[in-house]
Design an enzyme around this catalytic site. Sequence first.
Site, PDB file in Angstrom:
ATOM      1  N   GLY A 138       1.803   2.693   5.372  1.00 44.82           N
ATOM      2  CA  GLY A 138       2.885   1.796   5.787  1.00 44.82           C
ATOM      3  C   GLY A 138       3.429   2.167   7.166  1.00 44.82           C
ATOM      4  O   GLY A 138       3.705   1.303   7.999  1.00 44.82           O
TER       5      GLY A 138
ATOM      6  N   GLU B 176       5.562  -3.247   1.321  1.00 44.31           N
ATOM      7  CA  GLU B 176       5.681  -3.022  -0.127  1.00 44.31           C
ATOM      8  C   GLU B 176       4.967  -1.704  -0.410  1.00 44.31           C
ATOM      9  O   GLU B 176       3.744  -1.665  -0.514  1.00 44.31           O
ATOM     10  CB  GLU B 176       5.017  -4.181  -0.895  1.00 44.31           C
ATOM     11  CG  GLU B 176       5.677  -5.530  -0.660  1.00 44.31           C
ATOM     12  CD  GLU B 176       7.027  -5.671  -1.371  1.00 44.31           C
ATOM     13  OE1 GLU B 176       7.277  -4.903  -2.324  1.00 44.31           O
ATOM     14  OE2 GLU B 176       7.813  -6.531  -0.962  1.00 44.31           O
TER      15      GLU B 176
ATOM     16  N   CYS C  92       1.898   0.514  -8.778  1.00 45.32           N
ATOM     17  CA  CYS C  92       2.987   0.999  -7.916  1.00 45.32           C
ATOM     18  C   CYS C  92       4.272   1.220  -8.686  1.00 45.32           C
ATOM     19  O   CYS C  92       5.045   2.104  -8.363  1.00 45.32           O
ATOM     20  CB  CYS C  92       3.221   0.019  -6.770  1.00 45.32           C
ATOM     21  SG  CYS C  92       3.647  -1.627  -7.322  1.00 45.32           S
TER      22      CYS C  92
ATOM     23  N   GLY D 162       0.835  -1.203   0.000  1.00 47.92           N
ATOM     24  CA  GLY D 162       0.000   0.000   0.000  1.00 47.92           C
ATOM     25  C   GLY D 162       0.861   1.241   0.000  1.00 47.92           C
ATOM     26  O   GLY D 162       2.058   1.186  -0.306  1.00 47.92           O
TER      27      GLY D 162
HETATM   28  P1  NAD Z   1      -3.477   2.078   1.112  1.00 49.98           P
HETATM   29  O1  NAD Z   1      -2.190   2.233   1.813  1.00 49.98           O
HETATM   30  O2  NAD Z   1      -4.468   3.161   1.173  1.00 49.98           O
HETATM   31  O3  NAD Z   1      -4.266   0.738   1.613  1.00 49.98           O
HETATM   32  C1  NAD Z   1      -3.691  -0.525   1.625  1.00 49.98           C
HETATM   33  C2  NAD Z   1      -4.332  -1.377   2.701  1.00 49.98           C
HETATM   34  O4  NAD Z   1      -4.139  -0.780   3.971  1.00 49.98           O
HETATM   35  C3  NAD Z   1      -5.835  -1.605   2.553  1.00 49.98           C
HETATM   36  O5  NAD Z   1      -6.105  -2.975   2.772  1.00 49.98           O
HETATM   37  C4  NAD Z   1      -6.427  -0.741   3.662  1.00 49.98           C
HETATM   38  O6  NAD Z   1      -7.618  -1.279   4.180  1.00 49.98           O
HETATM   39  C5  NAD Z   1      -5.347  -0.757   4.709  1.00 49.98           C
HETATM   40  N1  NAD Z   1      -5.349   0.433   5.557  1.00 49.98           N
HETATM   41  C6  NAD Z   1      -5.775   1.685   5.242  1.00 49.98           C
HETATM   42  N2  NAD Z   1      -5.621   2.521   6.296  1.00 49.98           N
HETATM   43  C7  NAD Z   1      -5.079   1.806   7.291  1.00 49.98           C
HETATM   44  C8  NAD Z   1      -4.668   2.103   8.633  1.00 49.98           C
HETATM   45  N3  NAD Z   1      -4.785   3.301   9.155  1.00 49.98           N
HETATM   46  N4  NAD Z   1      -4.153   1.101   9.368  1.00 49.98           N
HETATM   47  C9  NAD Z   1      -4.011  -0.147   8.855  1.00 49.98           C
HETATM   48  N5  NAD Z   1      -4.375  -0.475   7.602  1.00 49.98           N
HETATM   49  C10 NAD Z   1      -4.897   0.471   6.820  1.00 49.98           C
HETATM   50  O7  NAD Z   1      -3.021   1.742  -0.359  1.00 49.98           O
HETATM   51  P2  NAD Z   1      -3.918   1.693  -1.650  1.00 49.98           P
HETATM   52  O8  NAD Z   1      -4.512   3.043  -1.880  1.00 49.98           O
HETATM   53  O9  NAD Z   1      -4.825   0.513  -1.602  1.00 49.98           O
HETATM   54  O10 NAD Z   1      -2.805   1.406  -2.759  1.00 49.98           O
HETATM   55  C11 NAD Z   1      -2.085   2.430  -3.364  1.00 49.98           C
HETATM   56  C12 NAD Z   1      -0.686   2.562  -2.827  1.00 49.98           C
HETATM   57  O11 NAD Z   1      -0.078   1.296  -2.727  1.00 49.98           O
HETATM   58  C13 NAD Z   1       0.216   3.360  -3.735  1.00 49.98           C
HETATM   59  O12 NAD Z   1       1.045   4.199  -2.966  1.00 49.98           O
HETATM   60  C14 NAD Z   1       1.053   2.299  -4.441  1.00 49.98           C
HETATM   61  O13 NAD Z   1       2.290   2.752  -4.902  1.00 49.98           O
HETATM   62  C15 NAD Z   1       1.202   1.292  -3.361  1.00 49.98           C
HETATM   63  N6  NAD Z   1       1.425  -0.014  -3.943  1.00 49.98           N
HETATM   64  C16 NAD Z   1       2.623  -0.611  -3.738  1.00 49.98           C
HETATM   65  C17 NAD Z   1       2.860  -1.860  -4.321  1.00 49.98           C
HETATM   66  C18 NAD Z   1       4.159  -2.575  -4.140  1.00 49.98           C
HETATM   67  O14 NAD Z   1       4.216  -3.766  -4.476  1.00 49.98           O
HETATM   68  N7  NAD Z   1       5.191  -1.959  -3.600  1.00 49.98           N
HETATM   69  C19 NAD Z   1       1.878  -2.459  -5.099  1.00 49.98           C
HETATM   70  C20 NAD Z   1       0.658  -1.794  -5.273  1.00 49.98           C
HETATM   71  C21 NAD Z   1       0.440  -0.581  -4.670  1.00 49.98           C
END
Ligand code: NAD
Length: 465
Positions: free
Chosen positions: A204, A221, A255, A199
Amino acid sequence: MQEQVDAAGTSGDAPETVLAGLRAVHASGRTRTLEWRRRQLRGLERLLVERETEIAAALEADLGRPAFDAWFGDIVSTQGEIAHALRHLRSWMRPRRRGLPLVQLPGSARIQYEPLGVVLVIGPWNYPVYLSLGPLVAALAAGNCAVVKPSELAPATSALLARLLPRYVDPEAVVVVEGDGAVTQELLAQGFDHALFTGGTEIGRKIMAGAAATLTPVTLELGGKSPVVVAPDADLGVVARRVAWVKLMNSGQTCIAPDYVLVDRSVRDDLVRELRTAFEELGAERRDGLPIVNERQLDRLVAGLVATSGEVVMGGGADRARTTLEPTIVLEPGADESLMREEIFGPVLPVVSYGSVEEAVARVNAGDKPLALYVFSASRRWAEDVVAAVPAGGAVINHVAMHCLVPSLPFGGVGASGMGAYHGEWGFQALSHRKSVLVKPMRPDLRILYPPYDAKARALLRRLL
Ligand code: NAD
């Protein structure tokens, strides 16, 4: 299909009940065998084949993703990880012998890989199948039980995974828990043996903070701005097609999508012309705009375009009612504006010129370490020098994003783009414990090694140790 058993913990239960059930299954030892691990991986393989149509429909409902893109982005990518793990699992699991220093002889030493226990997989919405099941492949290959928490922003896919996974893998060992960030924190508070999160960087940090209380180790990640550095001698038509192809994929919400382009000043206008052509040709089916996941994300992208001091030379049109944005090229935005400071995560491509390669490298290195670095040049030496000068999670010379589909390479970020890595054996290792085992014979049992030490013994031990 797996035999249906009444699971000790299912998706609807309280987090502590789910965890207690999974811990009991793990303690039973049944997840440790090669056979059990292979059965789970084959189950995932069958799920993807038998349910491809349902998966594509869920992705269309959540993200407006065409069926072929669903196959490419979520299905074949996951299948690649499974096939690689099935092929190599036996050798990954083999203990590795290690040499002993003379003084430790006789004896033998080895590393043996053991499951960590119960792993939490937290998925994002952008590739909600690949980025939930890919980490699950690693967790199961390593013999763990798992909780999978898909993203609430891809609700149809999340519900589908919750319905299907128990039918294809051991339902007592893998539980899908649906919900948002609060649910994720509740889960984390229970304490896991590892959490693998995909995410954004900001979330993170919250994952790591939530995991700290129970000392749950994390693999993060994350995202970031992955630059494309283009040399004056690069084949600009190829650069444009490769960059545009991946930037259009999932509307740039990838990502490792190319975030922005740094190009030698002498060829900037030629590259922009090629990029326009590539966007028009490759994006022809979606000329009316590419779907963005929600209004908040669309507003963020539009705000970046409104605020830019650069020139919008292509696209820029947003349709709030349909939540779409045209493929957009922005020429020379300022280094301090949001387009150049924050991850774009949409079909907007800034193009910035540089005067020297040193200037280009300094520009990238002034920001956070990127998840991926892309370098295009006819000169291998030039490209390798840039790769060596920029710390990044991964790098690709003369293409973009494809390293993610090579399961023999570790995939992960560095610094703000992530912590730890997975895919293939790297995922197996990340979710296994490397137990060091030293085996000694009972005899000889040299008396000289035990106190009290006389002068002769002390002298000998000093020489030996
Ligand atoms: P996000 O960080 O908003 O959410 C990811 C997960 O975290 C979801 O399951 C969500 O329910 C959970 N989450 C949200 N708030 C939280 C909190 N306060 N505490 C605990 N968990 C929480 O990410 P997104 O919007 O779903 O994805 C987009 C981001 O992810 C972009 O920055 C992208 O670059 C990154 N990404 C990275 C990779 C990689 O492999 N490195 C792959 C895909 C996406």
